[in-house]
Enzyme design. Structure first.
Site, PDB file in Angstrom:
ATOM      1  N   ASP A 113       0.916  -1.412  -0.011  1.00 48.66           N
ATOM      2  CA  ASP A 113       0.043  -0.148   0.056  1.00 48.66           C
ATOM      3  C   ASP A 113       0.952   1.092   0.108  1.00 48.66           C
ATOM      4  OD1 ASP A 113      -2.417   1.572   0.242  1.00 48.66           O
ATOM      5  OD2 ASP A 113      -1.721   1.823   2.439  1.00 48.66           O
ATOM      6  N   ASP A 311      -1.682  -0.676   6.073  1.00 46.95           N
ATOM      7  CA  ASP A 311      -1.699  -0.525   7.347  1.00 46.95           C
ATOM      8  C   ASP A 311      -3.541   0.139   7.579  1.00 46.95           C
ATOM      9  OD1 ASP A 311      -1.746   1.935   5.607  1.00 46.95           O
ATOM     10  OD2 ASP A 311      -1.243   3.283   7.622  1.00 46.95           O
ATOM     11  N   ASP A 315      -7.126  -1.799   3.481  1.00 49.76           N
ATOM     12  CA  ASP A 315      -5.991  -3.034   3.332  1.00 49.76           C
ATOM     13  C   ASP A 315      -6.652  -4.187   3.887  1.00 49.76           C
ATOM     14  OD1 ASP A 315      -4.501  -1.195   2.060  1.00 49.76           O
ATOM     15  OD2 ASP A 315      -3.683  -0.368   3.607  1.00 49.76           O
TER      16      ASP A 315
END
Length: 436
Positions: A113, A311, A315
């Protein structure tokens, strides 16, 4: 109920669980023990048949039982797990369970990410673009009031740009990966992606504002379009900075044989700018939370073994679906709960260290099991031939257990790779803020 207690439980569960290799050892032991007993009986019987004294026959049988005692087999996995996960906890790496060890050995692709993982996640407003007929102060005030209900870093950046106190927001709703809406001052306000405003709300972007948005996105900024009363009222650009160690972390992941992929909901311009600084070639931008999950499954269908690093709440599904989920401890509880590994500090540089530690722990377990099996296979024939007495057999058996424990304790010496210092080639990757 505390966060510290939760982390302690994770470590305890990892230390007391069973890895796949341990289950194999258990199955082998279930067969091995009866075979050893049978061999001891065979040794006793054969020595009697060849005319040896009962004392010699009994000594050979007892020595066979002692030398083959599978203590080392029982210690091989739990000692390595105990030391490896304990060392990881000291370094701020929480390993959820022993099955994670096998997963780290198999992965060949790592999906990352962007916001809060590769970047610092502390976005700031870099530009405010009111549409014709809209006051800049009003644009910021209304947008900040609406975004105050959002947990996303972009929302927090816009909220921080407005003076307090903020107007209250009613009927707040968030469209995952798209934008937010709510009622501010009795007006229905929407703020989010350009595509979401133009499709979901069917509102056209003024030509001059569209050109400005395109330019900001090309420079690496993320743009939020704000609309109310059936019109687009302006756009607010925010920018993030890459973490100083992210470039070096990506380089170390490549050294481990992993292919990095940047997966983000941000626009292609912002994603490409971060990817260039981090050294990532494969960039997939504009992806919704559901799209992230689809991307993980697509890679797995193509034969990839995937690790996901993230995080945020958006996600969590991808972290759970990945073969190995790695969460930043500075992120949300949903991400941490869904992951297999947690990096407490949120430093991306610890991700390759976590993989190295997990792989080394698995290697230690396999080394312990090999020694335990090899020792027994080599020593049993010697014992059956009455070439050892029970005292020496007991000493040899104890030595094998001591060897396994000592070999596991070597994991305490595991050290993370040094952090690059300013002035080195790695540190030179540290970028300037996007949009600066």
């Amino acid at each position: 109920d505390t966060e510290l207690a939760r982390m302690a439980r994770l470590v305890e569960e990892a230390q007391t669980g069973k890895a796949q290799v341990q289950r194999l050892a258990d199955r082998v032991s279930a067969i091995f023990v009866p075979i050893v007993i049978a061999l001891a009986i065979v040794a006793f019987t054969v020595w009697l048949l060849v005319g040896a004294s009962p004392e010699v026959a009994f000594t050979a049988a007892v020595t066979t039982l002692i030398i083959a005692c599978p203590c080392a087999l029982g210690l091989a996995t739990p000692t390595a797990l105990l030391v490896g996960t304990g060392r990881g906890a000291q370094l701020g790496i929480l390993i959820r369970g022993p099955q994670v060890l096998e997963q780290t050995r198999r992965i060949d692709t790592v999906v990352l990410d962007k916001t809060g993982t590769i970047t610092a996640g502390t976005m700031t407003v870099t530009a405010i673009h009111p549409a014709a007929g809209t006051d800049e102060a009003e644009l910021v005030r209304v947008a900040a009031a609406l975004e105050h209900g959002s947990e996303h870093p972009i929302g927090r950046a816009i909220t921080a740009a407005a003076p307090n106190p903020l107007d209250p927001v009613e009927s707040f709703q968030a469209a995952a990966g798209q934008g937010v809406q709510g009622i501010v001052d009795g007006r229905l306000v929407a703020a989010g992606r350009t595509a979401w405003i133009t499709t979901q709300w069917a509102l056209p972007i003024p030509t001059d504002l569209a050109d400005t948005i395109t330019a900001d996105e090309a420079s690496g900024a993320t743009v939020t379009v704000v609309a109310w009363d059936g019109q687009v009222r302006g756009a607010i650009s925010v920018a993030d900075t890459i973490k100083p160690t992210s470039g070096e972390a990506i380089a170390r992941l490549r050294e481990l044989g992993l292919t990095p992929i940047l997966l983000t909901g941000d626009n292609p311009g912002a994603a490409k700018a971060i990817a260039d600084q981090a050294g990532i070639e494969d960039v997939r931008a504009g992806v919704t939370p559901a799209g992230k999950l689809d991307t993980i499954r697509e890679l797995q269908s193509a034969g990839r073994v995937v690790a996901m690093v993230g995080d945020g709440v958006n996600d969590a599904a991808a972290l759970a679906a990945a073969d190995l989920g790695i969460a930043m401890g500075t992120g949300t509880d949903a991400a941490i709960t869904a992951a297999d590994l947690t990096i407490v500090s949120g430093d991306l540089l610890l991700v390759p260290d976590a993989i190295r530690l997990a792989r080394r722990t698995l290697g230690t377990i396999k080394g312990n099991l090999f020694w335990a099996f090899a020792y027994n296979v080599a020593a049993i024939p010697v014992a059956m031939l009455a070439l050892l007495n029970p005292i020496l057999a007991a000493a040899a058996m104890a030595f094998s257990s001591v060897f396994v424990v000592t070999n596991s304790l070597r994991l305490r010496r595991f050290r993370p790779l040094p952090t690059p210092t300013p002035g080195t080639a790695s540190a030179a990757r540290e970028p300037a803020p996007i949009g600066a």
